[in-house]
Write a protein that holds these residues in place. Structure first.
Motif, mmCIF file in Angstrom:
data_model
loop_
_atom_site.group_PDB
_atom_site.id
_atom_site.type_symbol
_atom_site.label_atom_id
_atom_site.label_comp_id
_atom_site.label_asym_id
_atom_site.label_seq_id
_atom_site.Cartn_x
_atom_site.Cartn_y
_atom_site.Cartn_z
ATOM 1 N N TYR A 71 3.126 0.950 2.433
ATOM 2 C CA TYR A 71 1.926 0.287 1.912
ATOM 3 C C TYR A 71 1.212 -0.344 3.090
ATOM 4 O O TYR A 71 1.809 -1.104 3.854
ATOM 5 N N SER A 72 -0.074 -0.041 3.242
ATOM 6 C CA SER A 72 -0.775 -0.430 4.471
ATOM 7 C C SER A 72 -2.171 -0.973 4.219
ATOM 8 O O SER A 72 -2.842 -0.595 3.253
ATOM 9 N N ILE A 73 -2.599 -1.833 5.107
ATOM 10 C CA ILE A 73 -3.976 -2.294 5.151
ATOM 11 C C ILE A 73 -4.785 -1.301 5.973
ATOM 12 O O ILE A 73 -4.248 -0.569 6.803
ATOM 13 N N LYS A 74 -6.087 -1.249 5.711
ATOM 14 C CA LYS A 74 -6.980 -0.409 6.498
ATOM 15 C C LYS A 74 -7.773 -1.313 7.445
ATOM 16 O O LYS A 74 -8.519 -2.183 6.982
ATOM 17 N N VAL A 75 -7.596 -1.115 8.717
ATOM 18 C CA VAL A 75 -8.356 -1.872 9.717
ATOM 19 C C VAL A 75 -9.342 -0.905 10.355
ATOM 20 O O VAL A 75 -8.927 0.033 11.043
ATOM 21 N N PRO A 76 -10.649 -1.098 10.134
ATOM 22 C CA PRO A 76 -11.664 -0.137 10.603
ATOM 23 C C PRO A 76 -11.513 0.273 12.064
ATOM 24 O O PRO A 76 -11.636 1.441 12.406
ATOM 25 N N ASN A 77 -11.258 -0.695 12.935
ATOM 26 C CA ASN A 77 -11.142 -0.388 14.360
ATOM 27 C C ASN A 77 -9.707 -0.486 14.856
ATOM 28 O O ASN A 77 -9.463 -0.547 16.062
ATOM 29 N N GLY A 78 -8.763 -0.512 13.939
ATOM 30 C CA GLY A 78 -7.356 -0.594 14.327
ATOM 31 C C GLY A 78 -6.910 0.676 15.025
ATOM 32 O O GLY A 78 -7.224 1.781 14.561
ATOM 33 N N TRP A 108 13.795 -15.494 -5.192
ATOM 34 C CA TRP A 108 12.343 -15.587 -5.074
ATOM 35 C C TRP A 108 11.861 -14.706 -3.930
ATOM 36 O O TRP A 108 12.366 -14.806 -2.808
ATOM 37 N N MET A 109 10.886 -13.855 -4.204
ATOM 38 C CA MET A 109 10.259 -13.016 -3.192
ATOM 39 C C MET A 109 8.826 -13.497 -3.038
ATOM 40 O O MET A 109 8.007 -13.328 -3.939
ATOM 41 N N ILE A 110 8.499 -14.118 -1.910
ATOM 42 C CA ILE A 110 7.197 -14.755 -1.714
ATOM 43 C C ILE A 110 6.438 -14.035 -0.604
ATOM 44 O O ILE A 110 6.952 -13.882 0.510
ATOM 45 N N CYS A 111 5.215 -13.599 -0.900
ATOM 46 C CA CYS A 111 4.499 -12.771 0.070
ATOM 47 C C CYS A 111 2.989 -12.903 -0.055
ATOM 48 O O CYS A 111 2.461 -13.378 -1.070
ATOM 49 N N THR A 112 2.311 -12.461 0.997
ATOM 50 C CA THR A 112 0.862 -12.324 0.990
ATOM 51 C C THR A 112 0.517 -10.890 1.387
ATOM 52 O O THR A 112 1.251 -10.253 2.144
ATOM 53 N N GLY A 113 -0.589 -10.379 0.845
ATOM 54 C CA GLY A 113 -1.091 -9.070 1.250
ATOM 55 C C GLY A 113 -0.066 -7.955 1.201
ATOM 56 O O GLY A 113 0.669 -7.793 0.223
ATOM 57 N N THR A 114 0.005 -7.194 2.302
ATOM 58 C CA THR A 114 0.938 -6.067 2.362
ATOM 59 C C THR A 114 2.383 -6.523 2.573
ATOM 60 O O THR A 114 3.288 -5.698 2.652
ATOM 61 N N GLY A 115 2.599 -7.831 2.652
ATOM 62 C CA GLY A 115 3.962 -8.355 2.728
ATOM 63 C C GLY A 115 4.773 -8.070 1.479
ATOM 64 O O GLY A 115 5.987 -8.293 1.449
ATOM 65 N N THR A 122 3.532 13.431 1.404
ATOM 66 C CA THR A 122 3.630 14.082 0.094
ATOM 67 C C THR A 122 2.594 13.563 -0.899
ATOM 68 O O THR A 122 2.256 14.245 -1.861
ATOM 69 N N SER A 123 2.077 12.339 -0.698
ATOM 70 C CA SER A 123 1.035 11.810 -1.569
ATOM 71 C C SER A 123 0.383 10.593 -0.921
ATOM 72 O O SER A 123 0.997 9.923 -0.089
ATOM 73 N N VAL A 124 -0.864 10.308 -1.317
ATOM 74 C CA VAL A 124 -1.609 9.154 -0.809
ATOM 75 C C VAL A 124 -2.335 8.502 -1.980
ATOM 76 O O VAL A 124 -2.914 9.201 -2.825
ATOM 77 N N ASN A 125 -2.315 7.175 -2.041
ATOM 78 C CA ASN A 125 -3.008 6.442 -3.102
ATOM 79 C C ASN A 125 -3.843 5.328 -2.477
ATOM 80 O O ASN A 125 -3.292 4.423 -1.850
ATOM 81 N N HIS A 126 -5.149 5.391 -2.651
ATOM 82 C CA HIS A 126 -6.045 4.361 -2.123
ATOM 83 C C HIS A 126 -6.281 3.326 -3.226
ATOM 84 O O HIS A 126 -6.977 3.592 -4.205
ATOM 85 N N TRP A 127 -5.715 2.141 -3.055
ATOM 86 C CA TRP A 127 -5.790 1.099 -4.075
ATOM 87 C C TRP A 127 -7.132 0.370 -4.039
ATOM 88 O O TRP A 127 -7.685 0.018 -5.083
ATOM 89 N N THR A 128 -7.637 0.102 -2.849
ATOM 90 C CA THR A 128 -8.942 -0.535 -2.660
ATOM 91 C C THR A 128 -9.554 0.048 -1.396
ATOM 92 O O THR A 128 -8.965 0.934 -0.755
ATOM 93 N N ASP A 129 -10.697 -0.469 -1.010
ATOM 94 C CA ASP A 129 -11.337 -0.020 0.235
ATOM 95 C C ASP A 129 -10.532 -0.438 1.459
ATOM 96 O O ASP A 129 -10.748 0.078 2.564
ATOM 97 N N THR A 130 -9.611 -1.383 1.271
ATOM 98 C CA THR A 130 -8.858 -1.910 2.423
ATOM 99 C C THR A 130 -7.349 -1.727 2.315
ATOM 100 O O THR A 130 -6.625 -2.112 3.220
ATOM 101 N N GLU A 132 -6.814 -6.823 -4.820
ATOM 102 C CA GLU A 132 -5.793 -6.676 -3.781
ATOM 103 C C GLU A 132 -4.379 -6.870 -4.317
ATOM 104 O O GLU A 132 -3.404 -6.570 -3.629
ATOM 105 N N LEU A 133 -4.268 -7.356 -5.544
ATOM 106 C CA LEU A 133 -2.954 -7.539 -6.178
ATOM 107 C C LEU A 133 -2.491 -6.280 -6.905
ATOM 108 O O LEU A 133 -1.352 -6.230 -7.389
ATOM 109 N N ALA A 134 -3.335 -5.260 -6.976
ATOM 110 C CA ALA A 134 -3.091 -4.100 -7.830
ATOM 111 C C ALA A 134 -1.764 -3.399 -7.572
ATOM 112 O O ALA A 134 -1.056 -3.018 -8.516
ATOM 113 N N TYR A 135 -1.401 -3.224 -6.307
ATOM 114 C CA TYR A 135 -0.158 -2.503 -5.979
ATOM 115 C C TYR A 135 1.058 -3.225 -6.554
ATOM 116 O O TYR A 135 1.886 -2.626 -7.249
#
Length: 263
Positions: free
Chosen positions: A74-81, A118-125, A16-24, A156-159
């Motif tokens: 919410y997902s990371i972009k892996v070029p060759n994934g 406390w919710m502690i995370c890195t990246g798409t976590g 229904t919608s897509v949002n590109h936050w960064t290149d990755t 990368e913190l934008a989301y």
């Protein structure tokens, strides 16, 4: 995007919608199966059809709360994934495969009652916490809720930053959120107000000092962890050093960690 037709599969859902936050990094929303029931913080298997017609699926946390009429991811972009190299090209109207069998440990039921969450995370976590942060039950269960998100750069913190900023004014749960939510972003490869790994900020006491919160204790603090293997192990050891024990759906305790996304 020219995705192979999956309308013949009962697990097909429409984007229904897509949002590109960064290149990755990108997020997207899809229709929700009427039969799907899940607890905020759980994950499901989603994916696309391969060229041979077989499904290629990966585990993704549902970033939307359990009450939402759509599902967000919410997902990371892996070029060759195998999956993300194609998934990042989806557009509104395309279809993905979703297996409606939610599971996961990052749920409120896996924790004993407490005062602070406390919710502690890195990246798409941050994804499962995006779900929990939009769930009224989270604020009904805790006096204070802390989102501590570590990324390499501020971009990368934008989301997570956008979510934390919007929640107090959210028309549905803003009143419940009030001043309970604390947002603590850190960066590891770019100068910022909070540089370094969140584990180092916990170890030094800096995060507690800046937020005006006490050090962890087993009676009041509950911790959820979702990130890299290094983060998970580091935060788990810090929890255990303070007398907190790991919980599960069948045996609630003081902290939980999601291991499904770590190799």
């Amino acid at each position: 995007m020219n995705v192979q037709a999956v309308k013949t599969l009962p697990d097909a859902q429409t984007v229904t919608s897509v949002n590109h936050w960064t290149d990755t990094l990108f997020s997207f929303r899809v229709s929700r199966p009427k039969s799907l029931r899940f607890r905020s913080g759980e994950f499901v298997m989603i994916g696309l059809l391969k060229d041979d017609g077989k499904p290629l699926l990966r585990a993704y946390s549902i970033a939307s709360p359990s009450w939402d009429e759509e599902l967000e991811f919410y997902s990371i972009k892996v070029p060759n994934g195998p999956l993300t190299s194609r998934l990042q090209k989806i557009e509104e109207g395309d279809e993905i495969i979703l297996r409606p069998k939610p599971v996961g440990t990052l749920v409120l039921d896996a924790l004993l009652p407490g005062k602070r969450l406390w919710m502690i995370c890195t990246g798409t976590g941050v994804a499962p916490f995006a779900s929990l942060l939009r769930d009224p039950e989270t604020y009904e269960a805790y006096d204070q809720v802390i989102l501590a998100h570590t990324c390499r750069t501020k971009a990368e913190l934008a989301y997570g930053a956008a979510l934390a900023k919007a929640l107090p004014d959210d028309p549905l749960i803003g009143e419940l959120v009030g001043d309970k939510l604390h947002y603590y972003p850190t960066t590891t490869r770019e100068p910022s107000a909070n540089e370094g790994r969140i584990s180092d900020h916990i170890r030094s006491g800096e995060v507690f000092e800046k937020l005006g919160l006490p050090q962890w204790n087993a009676a009041e603090d509950r911790i959820m962890i979702c990130g890299s293997m290094a983060l998970n192990k580091d935060i788990m050891s810090l929890c255990e050093a303070q007398g907190l024990t790991e919980g599960a759906n069948s045996n609630p305790a003081e902290f939980v960690v999601e291991k499904a996304f770590v190799d």
